[in-house]
Design a protein around this motif. Structure first.
Motif, PDB file in Angstrom:
ATOM      1  N   ALA A   1       0.834  -1.203   0.000  1.00 44.97           N
ATOM      2  CA  ALA A   1       0.000   0.000   0.000  1.00 44.97           C
ATOM      3  C   ALA A   1       0.865   1.249   0.000  1.00 44.97           C
ATOM      4  O   ALA A   1       0.544   2.251  -0.655  1.00 44.97           O
ATOM      5  CB  ALA A   1      -0.934  -0.016   1.219  1.00 44.97           C
ATOM      6  N   TRP A   2       1.977   1.170   0.721  1.00 41.41           N
ATOM      7  CA  TRP A   2       2.877   2.327   0.804  1.00 41.41           C
ATOM      8  C   TRP A   2       3.458   2.676  -0.570  1.00 41.41           C
ATOM      9  O   TRP A   2       3.599   3.851  -0.913  1.00 41.41           O
ATOM     10  CB  TRP A   2       3.987   2.019   1.801  1.00 41.41           C
ATOM     11  CG  TRP A   2       4.801   3.210   2.162  1.00 41.41           C
ATOM     12  CD1 TRP A   2       6.089   3.479   1.810  1.00 41.41           C
ATOM     13  CD2 TRP A   2       4.365   4.331   2.932  1.00 41.41           C
ATOM     14  NE1 TRP A   2       6.488   4.686   2.324  1.00 41.41           N
ATOM     15  CE2 TRP A   2       5.433   5.232   3.020  1.00 41.41           C
ATOM     16  CE3 TRP A   2       3.167   4.653   3.556  1.00 41.41           C
ATOM     17  CZ2 TRP A   2       5.357   6.437   3.712  1.00 41.41           C
ATOM     18  CZ3 TRP A   2       3.068   5.848   4.246  1.00 41.41           C
ATOM     19  CH2 TRP A   2       4.160   6.728   4.317  1.00 41.41           C
ATOM     20  N   ALA A   3       3.783   1.660  -1.343  1.00 41.65           N
ATOM     21  CA  ALA A   3       4.318   1.907  -2.689  1.00 41.65           C
ATOM     22  C   ALA A   3       3.279   2.603  -3.567  1.00 41.65           C
ATOM     23  O   ALA A   3       3.641   3.409  -4.437  1.00 41.65           O
ATOM     24  CB  ALA A   3       4.745   0.582  -3.319  1.00 41.65           C
TER      25      ALA A   3
ATOM     26  N   ALA B   1      13.813  -8.921   7.873  1.00 40.67           N
ATOM     27  CA  ALA B   1      14.699  -8.901   6.704  1.00 40.67           C
ATOM     28  C   ALA B   1      13.910  -8.958   5.409  1.00 40.67           C
ATOM     29  O   ALA B   1      14.190  -8.212   4.455  1.00 40.67           O
ATOM     30  CB  ALA B   1      15.697 -10.050   6.783  1.00 40.67           C
ATOM     31  N   ALA B   2      12.904  -9.834   5.352  1.00 39.68           N
ATOM     32  CA  ALA B   2      12.105  -9.960   4.133  1.00 39.68           C
ATOM     33  C   ALA B   2      11.332  -8.676   3.847  1.00 39.68           C
ATOM     34  O   ALA B   2      11.219  -8.248   2.696  1.00 39.68           O
ATOM     35  CB  ALA B   2      11.141 -11.138   4.262  1.00 39.68           C
TER      36      ALA B   2
ATOM     37  N   GLY C   1      12.527  -1.512   0.223  1.00 38.70           N
ATOM     38  CA  GLY C   1      13.521  -1.072  -0.739  1.00 38.70           C
ATOM     39  C   GLY C   1      13.577   0.414  -1.032  1.00 38.70           C
ATOM     40  O   GLY C   1      13.947   0.792  -2.131  1.00 38.70           O
ATOM     41  N   ASN C   2      13.184   1.286  -0.091  1.00 35.57           N
ATOM     42  CA  ASN C   2      13.361   2.722  -0.325  1.00 35.57           C
ATOM     43  C   ASN C   2      13.595   3.429   0.996  1.00 35.57           C
ATOM     44  O   ASN C   2      13.339   2.889   2.062  1.00 35.57           O
ATOM     45  CB  ASN C   2      12.157   3.325  -1.068  1.00 35.57           C
ATOM     46  CG  ASN C   2      10.902   3.307  -0.206  1.00 35.57           C
ATOM     47  OD1 ASN C   2      10.824   3.984   0.811  1.00 35.57           O
ATOM     48  ND2 ASN C   2       9.910   2.523  -0.605  1.00 35.57           N
TER      49      ASN C   2
ATOM     50  N   LEU D   1      11.280   3.989   7.628  1.00 39.87           N
ATOM     51  CA  LEU D   1      12.227   4.039   8.740  1.00 39.87           C
ATOM     52  C   LEU D   1      12.004   2.827   9.634  1.00 39.87           C
ATOM     53  O   LEU D   1      10.900   2.624  10.154  1.00 39.87           O
ATOM     54  CB  LEU D   1      12.016   5.335   9.531  1.00 39.87           C
ATOM     55  CG  LEU D   1      13.044   5.711  10.597  1.00 39.87           C
ATOM     56  CD1 LEU D   1      12.999   7.212  10.859  1.00 39.87           C
ATOM     57  CD2 LEU D   1      12.795   4.961  11.908  1.00 39.87           C
ATOM     58  N   TRP D   2      13.033   2.029   9.810  1.00 36.90           N
ATOM     59  CA  TRP D   2      12.948   0.819  10.627  1.00 36.90           C
ATOM     60  C   TRP D   2      13.511   1.146  12.011  1.00 36.90           C
ATOM     61  O   TRP D   2      14.715   1.188  12.219  1.00 36.90           O
ATOM     62  CB  TRP D   2      13.722  -0.321   9.971  1.00 36.90           C
ATOM     63  CG  TRP D   2      13.171  -0.626   8.605  1.00 36.90           C
ATOM     64  CD1 TRP D   2      13.518  -0.032   7.430  1.00 36.90           C
ATOM     65  CD2 TRP D   2      12.132  -1.557   8.293  1.00 36.90           C
ATOM     66  NE1 TRP D   2      12.774  -0.538   6.391  1.00 36.90           N
ATOM     67  CE2 TRP D   2      11.916  -1.486   6.896  1.00 36.90           C
ATOM     68  CE3 TRP D   2      11.385  -2.462   9.045  1.00 36.90           C
ATOM     69  CZ2 TRP D   2      10.958  -2.264   6.249  1.00 36.90           C
ATOM     70  CZ3 TRP D   2      10.435  -3.249   8.403  1.00 36.90           C
ATOM     71  CH2 TRP D   2      10.232  -3.142   7.020  1.00 36.90           C
TER      72      TRP D   2
END
Length: 391
Positions: free
Chosen positions: A223-225, A246-247, A253-254, A258-259
């Motif tokens: 949804a974020w994409a 990790a997955a 991929g951008n 923020l993790w």
């Protein structure tokens, strides 16, 4: 007149992961020590373990894990059997599927005196994310365990109804006790954003929880994409950790995601968010929703499990079909685009949490249930140290 002996309560949970772990920890912390001796038994490996150690709560470690690994599960079962053997507990209260099944089978065989067995259904072992044969098998196991269960505790009326509909338990064996929270003291918005490395003008959507399949994080990332091209200032903040990290990082991929990892004061950091999202594929309740409501943050969450009841069928937040990334992106966009429309909902939700979901109320309801089940006037076990603290 001498005070009655304290009731000895054993809390057994598979692990202190997630909302279920926090719930069991709260009972161990908050039950009145003048009325109850509480021993908490759990499998290690999660951040809340450190709280038990720091506060020196009486506890025992069980060497099982949340994932059913034969050797570790067998070791944990032996640990539980040793704990129960000869144990003089008035109340044995189990949480989560593994601990719930093992405790209800072993306690009647091994405990030295009659006790009352409770099982809190944080989520049914059989859920929509499984093949039909597995759901049928696990439901059959729960039906078989009903005869060993004195009382079920659920957090929503929906789960009380589902236990009846699946033929697991009669309604008169099920107590509905809503979750409770200690209202967090939120950090000032600027400080919360500084802690997370956010800019003052960022539009912040936050997720907080364990990164595992149940929580539906890949759906949120899809949804974020879809959302990002229309909201270039938007940032997605992922608070939490787990086996899918990790997955999910590879999928994101951008640099607009923020993790933040696991945060001990995640509830206080809610003030950094403009919107909170819980995209679960199945969920008994969603404890974190109470934290978001208490912090005054608009909510978008899946229309699944106990979430609709937690959000009063959409009065306290917007509901989205589970697993539908396009629908989720649309709801997120609408909520971000019109914050004024959420203001009244947010204020009402905050009042609701304050009035109906206080931690003291939740603990008091459990204490009353324990005393009722133990039996008015029935002699309690002799007072003794409930267990040593293990490093």
């Amino acid at each position: 007149m001498a005070a009655p002996p304290r009731l000895r309560v054993l809390q057994v949970i598979t692990s202190l992961a997630g909302g279920a772990g926090l719930h069991a920890l709260q009972l161990a912390q908050q039950l009145d020590p003048a009325r109850f001796e509480v021993l908490l038994a759990y499998g290690p490996g999660y951040p809340l373990d450190a709280v038990v150690q720091q506060q020196r709560l009486p506890h025992r470690l069980l060497r099982w894990q949340r994932r059913l690994r034969p050797w570790h599960t067998a070791q944990g079962l032996m640990d539980l059997a040793r704990l129960l053997h000869g144990g003089r507990f008035d109340i044995v209260h189990a949480h989560c599927s593994l601990a719930g099944a093992a405790t209800r089978v072993l306690a009647p065989l091994l405990c030295a005196r009659p006790q009352r067995l409770l099982f809190t259904v944080h989520a049914l072992a059989a859920h929509a994310g499984q093949p039909a044969w597995r759901q049928a098998l696990l439901t059959g196991v729960e039906r078989a365990l009903d005869g060993l269960t004195d009382r079920y505790v659920v957090t929503t009326q929906r789960y009380r109804d589902e236990l009846q509909q699946r033929g697991i338990a009669a309604p008169d064996k099920v107590s509905v006790i809503p979750l409770g929270i200690a209202a967090p003291t939120p950090l000032p918005r600027t400080e919360a954003r500084r802690r997370l490395g956010l800019q003052p003008d960022d539009e912040v959507v936050m997720f907080s929880g364990r990164l595992e399949p149940q929580k539906g994080l890949p759906v949120l990332l899809q949804a974020w994409a879809l959302l990002q091209p229309q909201r270039p200032r938007a940032r997605l903040v992922i608070v939490g950790d787990g086996p899918q990290r990790a997955a999910c990082q590879a999928l994101a991929g951008n640099d607009r995601v923020l993790w933040a990892g696991w945060q001990p004061d995640a509830a206080a950091l809610m003030s950094a968010a403009d919107l909170f999202c819980l995209p679960s594929l199945w969920e008994a309740y969603g404890y974190v929703l109470l934290e978001a409501m208490a912090a005054g943050v608009p909510i978008v969450a899946s229309d699944v499990g106990g979430i609709p009841e937690a959000l009063a069928q959409g009065r306290w937040g917007r509901l989205c079909p589970p697993g539908d990334a396009q629908a989720l992106a649309t709801l997120l966009l609408h909520t971000l685009a019109d914050p004024a429309a959420s203001a009244a909902t947010v204020a009402a939700a905050r009042r609701h949490v304050q009035q109906e979901h206080g931690l003291h109320t939740m603990v008091a309801r459990h204490a009353q249930l324990y005393e009722q089940l133990a039996g008015a006037g029935r002699p309690a076990a002799a007072s003794a140290p409930p267990g040593e603290v293990h490093p």
